[in-house]
Design a protein around this motif. Structure first.
Motif, PDB file in Angstrom:
ATOM      1  N   ASN A  48      41.606  39.628  28.165  1.00  0.00           N
ATOM      2  CA  ASN A  48      42.813  39.074  28.758  1.00  0.00           C
ATOM      3  C   ASN A  48      42.923  39.412  30.247  1.00  0.00           C
ATOM      4  O   ASN A  48      43.264  38.568  31.076  1.00  0.00           O
ATOM      5  CB  ASN A  48      43.992  39.694  27.994  1.00  0.00           C
ATOM      6  CG  ASN A  48      45.210  38.816  28.024  1.00  0.00           C
ATOM      7  OD1 ASN A  48      46.007  38.965  28.922  1.00  0.00           O
ATOM      8  ND2 ASN A  48      45.329  37.889  27.078  1.00  0.00           N
ATOM      9  N   ILE A  49      42.629  40.661  30.588  1.00  0.00           N
ATOM     10  CA  ILE A  49      42.681  41.087  31.993  1.00  0.00           C
ATOM     11  C   ILE A  49      41.619  40.334  32.801  1.00  0.00           C
ATOM     12  O   ILE A  49      41.867  39.882  33.912  1.00  0.00           O
ATOM     13  CB  ILE A  49      42.490  42.622  32.092  1.00  0.00           C
ATOM     14  CG1 ILE A  49      43.629  43.326  31.352  1.00  0.00           C
ATOM     15  CG2 ILE A  49      42.421  43.070  33.543  1.00  0.00           C
ATOM     16  CD1 ILE A  49      43.396  44.816  31.122  1.00  0.00           C
ATOM     17  N   ILE A 105      42.932  36.790  33.343  1.00  0.00           N
ATOM     18  CA  ILE A 105      43.988  36.724  34.359  1.00  0.00           C
ATOM     19  C   ILE A 105      43.384  36.698  35.756  1.00  0.00           C
ATOM     20  O   ILE A 105      43.818  35.957  36.631  1.00  0.00           O
ATOM     21  CB  ILE A 105      44.935  37.945  34.244  1.00  0.00           C
ATOM     22  CG1 ILE A 105      45.724  37.906  32.929  1.00  0.00           C
ATOM     23  CG2 ILE A 105      45.904  37.987  35.429  1.00  0.00           C
ATOM     24  CD1 ILE A 105      46.534  39.177  32.688  1.00  0.00           C
ATOM     25  N   LEU A 106      42.354  37.505  35.959  1.00  0.00           N
ATOM     26  CA  LEU A 106      41.767  37.632  37.283  1.00  0.00           C
ATOM     27  C   LEU A 106      40.682  36.601  37.569  1.00  0.00           C
ATOM     28  O   LEU A 106      40.182  36.523  38.687  1.00  0.00           O
ATOM     29  CB  LEU A 106      41.168  39.035  37.446  1.00  0.00           C
ATOM     30  CG  LEU A 106      42.173  40.163  37.596  1.00  0.00           C
ATOM     31  CD1 LEU A 106      41.476  41.503  37.575  1.00  0.00           C
ATOM     32  CD2 LEU A 106      42.958  39.994  38.899  1.00  0.00           C
TER      33      LEU A 106
END
Ligand SMILES: Nc1ncnc2c1ncn2[C@@H]1O[C@H](COP(=O)(O)OP(=O)(O)O)[C@@H](O)[C@H]1O
Ligand SMILES: Nc1ncnc2c1ncn2[C@@H]1O[C@H](COP(=O)(O)OP(=O)(O)O)[C@@H](O)[C@H]1O
Lengths: 121, 178, 178, 121
Positions: free
Chosen positions: A89-90, A93-94
């Motif tokens: 997920n991180i 996002i990036l």
């Protein structure tokens, strides 16, 4: 209560890193040290197996950023395997999927470095 | 590294001081929602606690686990910035985190007495340049802004306040289930 | 059920109002230990949060996980008693929990504005009589006193304060490791 | 985020209860209901399999206390299996081992009710 450990293992000329716990600004030095050690040993084909990684903050992503150019300019790469939902997920996002190759399993990540690897151990 | 001027305005938006209190903020005590104040020494050893407390408060506030995980990352990043930039690594200072469940908003404020935030110091993230320019910074603010609905910095009474807000209900949708 | 008078004194001991502040308590702000204040509506739905926050604070205070688990049980019991007895089940009131890491002591205070504690109402636990007398109460206080080093109740400014204290270092031993 | 579920299963004339989650003053009604249901069905041989029980507060112990006399006076018993360290610890603190029989495994707890049981299912 150890917050992070990083074991490593060689498979052919690929080095595997196993961060266990979480990487934030408090624990990042240990992760950075493991990356730097691989580089200093001229092991530029690196797979980070994230199966035991519960969480990574920007400090940890910064550590990868700080090492990637030297790794790639030496013909190697840093690839990731077995990201859990939070870590994936991180990355999403990036938009890190554009910067790093990720694989569902460690075996796939090792194999991605070429047919010679993986059988050795 | 200073961000490109043409993108300043969009960012500044989310950093101006908050306007007059919203109706929800005017509700007095007894608002019947949990609130929490956590005071910490300025040591990175407590970032794990920050993350776990944030996750619990977000879950109690009604966010599903993956969202609560992201919120805890945003608060971790904000706290890390206080330690690294406002306090420049000094470990004898104090950070206060205030969690408030204001009906439609989940709100976290981080209060420190360190160096003031200079919005111009915040680099604009350009992923393509990250690798070639050996950039390692700027990701924290970028994550915070991607995750939260608003990230604002203000200074009052010699304190810096970083306020992170996440709306519980995207307009027109149902409130999130427990 | 009222406990046998011959055991009152031993229990009363741990419930008298605390004496003048200990040296540790006089240390002003900047004591460089985390502290936390959690305000909750008087609903049992928040007991899970109470337990998890207590466990984290205990672990950060240096207690090993099994001890932190027990401390969280004691605080859960104290909070449950506030909801059930001080507030008699009313869900529109507020409970405040204050966690403080005072060097050698881990201290939790629960503050409510409900009915005052009557120490005579606390039954003495006699396990042998539990089954035959169909007793179901009294276990909570018993657990709190077994787990904590001290459990005291005081009333001040129309508030009830239940203070739970656990010493970190049994006399002559090493401080607990993180 | 379900805080407690209680499934049940019959093995011969033994009823097995599987609390999953934690039992505190908020969730205890559900556990109490499961006990009362067994009693109302005259299933007085009860095994509570605690493998999925992370934690129990005095409210949960009170629920067992409130049911045990009726269970025993009807020739049955309430026995517990597979307590985790936390739950075992709470039992130890209270000296509950004198009031309730506990077993390392579900099979042992079932077998303790007599040789006829356990084979059935
Ligand atoms: N709380 C703060 N106080 C002062 N300056 C800050 C604060 N947060 C961020 N900054 C500034 O914004 C920049 C970008 O922050 P961030 O995106 O988190 O990246 P990094 O911390 O890795 O530099 C920092 O380098 C710093 O100059
Ligand atoms: N916070 C409190 N306020 C008022 N009375 C209390 C409080 N805590 C405990 N008591 C009294 O002490 C008794 C014993 O409490 P406890 O051991 O927790 O058992 P239980 O709550 O099951 O009755 C209660 O029944 C109540 O009369």
């Amino acid at each position: 209560m150890s917050e992070l450990t990083v074991e490593s293992r060689d498979v052919g000329d690929v080095v595997l890193l196993y961060p266990k716990g979480f990487i934030n600004a408090h624990t990042v030095r240990l992760f950075e040290g493991a990356l730097q050690k691989a580089i200093s040993l001229k092991q530029f084909k690196i797979v980070v197996n994230c199966a035991g990684l519960s969480y990574i903050a920007s400090a940890g992503l910064g550590a990868m950023m700080g090492a990637i150019e030297e790794i790639r300019s030496n013909g190697g790469d840093l690839r990731l395997a077995s990201l859990n939902e939070t870590v994936q997920n991180i990355f999403d996002i990036l938009g890190f999927n554009h910067l790093y190759r990720t694989y569902a399993s460690e075996a796939e990540a090792i194999a991605s470095f070429g047919p010679a690897h993986g059988a050795g151990a | 590294m200073v961000r490109a001027p043409d993108r300043v305005s969009g960012r500044e938006e989310s950093r101006r001081p908050p306007p007059a209190p919203s109706p929800a903020a005017r509700v007095p005590r007894g608002r019947n929602k949990p609130s929490l104040i956590l005071s910490l020494p300025s040591e990175t050893a407590y970032l794990g606690l920050v993350r776990e407390v944030t996750k619990k408060m977000a879950e109690v506030g009604g966010f599903a686990e993956p969202v609560a995980e992201r919120l805890s990352l945003a608060v971790d990043e904000a706290a890390t910035n206080v330690l690294e930039h406002a306090y420049k690594g000094a470990t004898d200072r104090e950070v206060e985190l205030r969690f408030e469940d204001r009906g439609p908003d989940f709100r976290v404020e981080l209060v420190d007495t360190g160096q003031m935030m200079d919005p111009r110091a915040v680099p604009q993230v350009d992923l393509d340049k990250f690798v070639t320019e050996r950039r390692t910074g700027g990701l924290g603010m970028h994550l915070m802004e991607k995750i939260m609905d608003s990230v604002t910095f203000r200074r009052s009474a010699r304190r810096n306040v970083c306020a992170l807000v996440k709306h519980k209900t995207p307009l027109g949708e149902e409130p999130p289930g427990r």
